[in-house]
Design an enzyme around this catalytic site. Sequence first.
Site, PDB file in Angstrom:
ATOM      1  N   ASP A 236      33.949  47.433  32.956  1.00  0.00           N
ATOM      2  CA  ASP A 236      35.333  47.013  32.882  1.00  0.00           C
ATOM      3  C   ASP A 236      35.549  46.480  31.501  1.00  0.00           C
ATOM      4  O   ASP A 236      34.835  46.407  30.687  1.00  0.00           O
ATOM      5  CB  ASP A 236      35.515  45.824  33.941  1.00  0.00           C
ATOM      6  CG  ASP A 236      37.056  45.541  34.126  1.00  0.00           C
ATOM      7  OD1 ASP A 236      37.309  45.197  35.424  1.00  0.00           O
ATOM      8  OD2 ASP A 236      38.044  46.080  33.549  1.00  0.00           O
TER       9      ASP A 236
ATOM     10  N   GLU B 249      45.772  40.032  37.709  1.00  0.00           N
ATOM     11  CA  GLU B 249      44.554  39.532  37.537  1.00  0.00           C
ATOM     12  C   GLU B 249      44.635  37.956  37.432  1.00  0.00           C
ATOM     13  O   GLU B 249      45.248  37.253  38.116  1.00  0.00           O
ATOM     14  CB  GLU B 249      44.016  40.060  36.177  1.00  0.00           C
ATOM     15  CG  GLU B 249      43.912  41.498  36.131  1.00  0.00           C
ATOM     16  CD  GLU B 249      43.146  42.292  35.229  1.00  0.00           C
ATOM     17  OE1 GLU B 249      43.554  43.210  34.322  1.00  0.00           O
ATOM     18  OE2 GLU B 249      41.688  41.585  35.023  1.00  0.00           O
TER      19      GLU B 249
HETATM   20  C1  GLC Z   1      41.285  45.455  33.697  1.00  0.00           C
HETATM   21  C2  GLC Z   1      41.014  45.395  35.145  1.00  0.00           C
HETATM   22  C3  GLC Z   1      40.507  46.702  35.730  1.00  0.00           C
HETATM   23  C4  GLC Z   1      41.201  47.823  34.941  1.00  0.00           C
HETATM   24  C5  GLC Z   1      40.786  47.834  33.459  1.00  0.00           C
HETATM   25  C6  GLC Z   1      41.339  48.793  32.605  1.00  0.00           C
HETATM   26  O1  GLC Z   1      40.704  44.081  33.258  1.00  0.00           O
HETATM   27  O2  GLC Z   1      39.691  44.518  35.699  1.00  0.00           O
HETATM   28  O3  GLC Z   1      40.799  46.924  37.196  1.00  0.00           O
HETATM   29  O4  GLC Z   1      40.810  49.088  35.524  1.00  0.00           O
HETATM   30  O5  GLC Z   1      40.835  46.640  33.028  1.00  0.00           O
HETATM   31  O6  GLC Z   1      42.666  48.726  32.611  1.00  0.00           O
END
Ligand code: GLC
Length: 745
Positions: A264, A467
């Site tokens: 991530d 988030e």
């Molecule tokens: C974010 C999320 C993830 C996402 C990634 C790319 O922080 O945790 O779900 O796919 O970054 O955007």
Amino acid sequence: MSTERKVAQLIQPQINSFTAEDMARYRFGSYLNGGNGGPDGDEFAPAGKWLAYADRMWDASIGPLPGDEPVIPTIWGTDAVHGHTNIVGATIFPHNIGLGATRDADLLRRIGHATAKEIEVTGIDWNFSPTVAVARDDRWGRTYESYSEDPRIVAELGAALVEGLQGTPGDADYLREGRVAATAKHFFADGGTDQGVDQGDVNGDIESLKAIHAVPYPAAIDAGVEVVMASFNSINGVKMHGNRDLLTGVLRDEMGFEGVVVGDWNAHGQIAGCTVDDCPQALLAGLDIYMVPDDWKALLENLVAQVEDGTIPMAKLDEAVGRVLRLKLRLGLLDPNAAKPSARPNAGDYALLASADHRALAREAVAKSQVILKNDGVLPLKAGARVLVAGNAADDIAKAAGGWTLTWQGGGELDNSYFPNATSIYRAIESEASAQGGSATLSPDGTADAGAHDVAVVVFGEEAYAEFVGDRKTVVFEDTEGLDLLRKFKAAGLPTVAVFLSGRPMWMNRELNASDAFLASWLPGSEGAGVSDILFGKQDATGRLSFSWPADCGGAPVNGTQGALFNLGYGRSLADRSTMAALPEDCGYLTEGVSTAWFDLGRLDSGISAMGGDTRLPNLIGEGGGVVARGFDKDRQEDAREIVFGPGSTLSLSQRGDTSGDYRILYNLASQPAGPVTLTVGEREIDITRNFALSAGKGWREMIITEQCAPGLGNRIAFTSDAPLTIQIARIARQDMPEGAECSF
Ligand code: GLC
């Protein structure tokens, strides 16, 4: 392949942090657009620009290489988590919490297929979806990305979405026309953190945790999911990205996953001993691809050096690169005549975006996701009814869509002009009411004449978030706009229907008592007609809760009958009009009118109104009255705001209801004011020009306003600048300082 070329296959930067020349030079295996990313820095770029960008990076990645270095095309990953909602005009499906209420796996399969086609329109290969989190604490800001607190529901629906996105292994269209690679995320226990803190720690016996949070992964693997994304959280203090026992031991050895593990967003940097640009630990633990938005050059160079010095065995590198190449092989991208993005099926077919079929599918999903919690007989609305539609959210498509919509956080400045192919809930009600010989009046503030209407529909709910910005300490819904309207209409003798937009179950006892019917609408997206279909009884309500609904407001996790007001599985059909007894309205966390944190961690408290001049700035984002407010990264993504004042403009913040406490404002002023600046606190105007002149350029500082310089304090503060001024604000709170404390800046 040289070591550098191999490592490059494991590097995934974000667009706008590298150029086509960088792509040609380094040949990154993949890249992504983050929630706020768009081609050439424009997250609102039309679909054609996204497709052109995909071509540009494809071309840069396949240019000839010296010697016999093989040419390997790059691939693009995106978060199309409820439709391809990076794109203006795309279909916006309900978020997962609503889809969980449908229990309809076939519907999920069809949504996945439709989403894959819209992704292909813009030349993108890979979707970071589905989230298969099993959210167990509704205070988590990503609860709405979870289908359910029940792992079996998550497993079934997550696998179905994988099949819809990818197709069925062995079928001719698998990962080909109308299909993209899917990603089951975030492995694992992202929904099980202590107090629902995003990216937090999960405590417990591994086997017990797996029995809840790992359950969806075998189902996704059986469905053929090509990628798993590792989670930010730690388990018993060990960050997942560095946890070999789980990332390799469980996911690969126990579950048999052979696909790609992608990290991530800079999450590898959270591993003890790692930084975002130096972290062999993650690869050694089982990560294949580093999602490294900006520090890609240093990380690539360090990884190359760590292979060359033996820190990373070449066999380990080859294993990871092999999985990435196999994914590209399955996507058909290693074929000698593989087509560039714009030459593939569906590419550039812009009519596919929110096509009639896709919108009808989304409308079906919305209708099936609506859950009637209460109906004392007012639903379905009668033919010919004169409907008063109230609430700021009634005609606000962004609020109905929630986070991960055009921007990372969604909401904010996104007015309806950003959603050309969408129908607000109000518009849908108006259309259906008229079609049935009645009428609908939009009155966001509820001032329309109640006596001239037969029923009031109040649409209200959470501001959009994504988030950690959505993390909460309780499940109290402080914003009393909806409650006040419901109570007002009830007092006027008008039957009321509450339509609650939320990313989670919340404590709604007061609103339930004040309404004759209550619809949990979740985050329905672009097709408001799915809501009106239920309100008018065009189809029965089959939505059933996929989360327990809490009886108490404190936020303690409720996963089962213990502590539930409505159990998982609850939901009424339209025929069920049994009256509901009044609910208790006491709540120890109700800080009616007194909200300590007005703005914190990138989130404006729901009881606070921010205005630029006379224009509302939802979540302190947007522009109005000469003021521009935009997200600013202080310690985390968009956890602060940058406020740009035009000459003579005013930013004000106010709280509904009575309030108290001194003001504490964490701010940063990079340069001296060019003209007078006035701070208005309650009724008192304070010239702070000199104070700002002294604090400029000295970094983050806290301004404290007490009765000493602003007797009464009031419930409103305003900054007015006669000249252009830019200020960053990270926190605004009400907190009593010691008796006699002086004002300071
Ligand atoms: C974010 C999320 C993830 C996402 C990634 C790319 O922080 O945790 O779900 O796919 O970054 O955007």
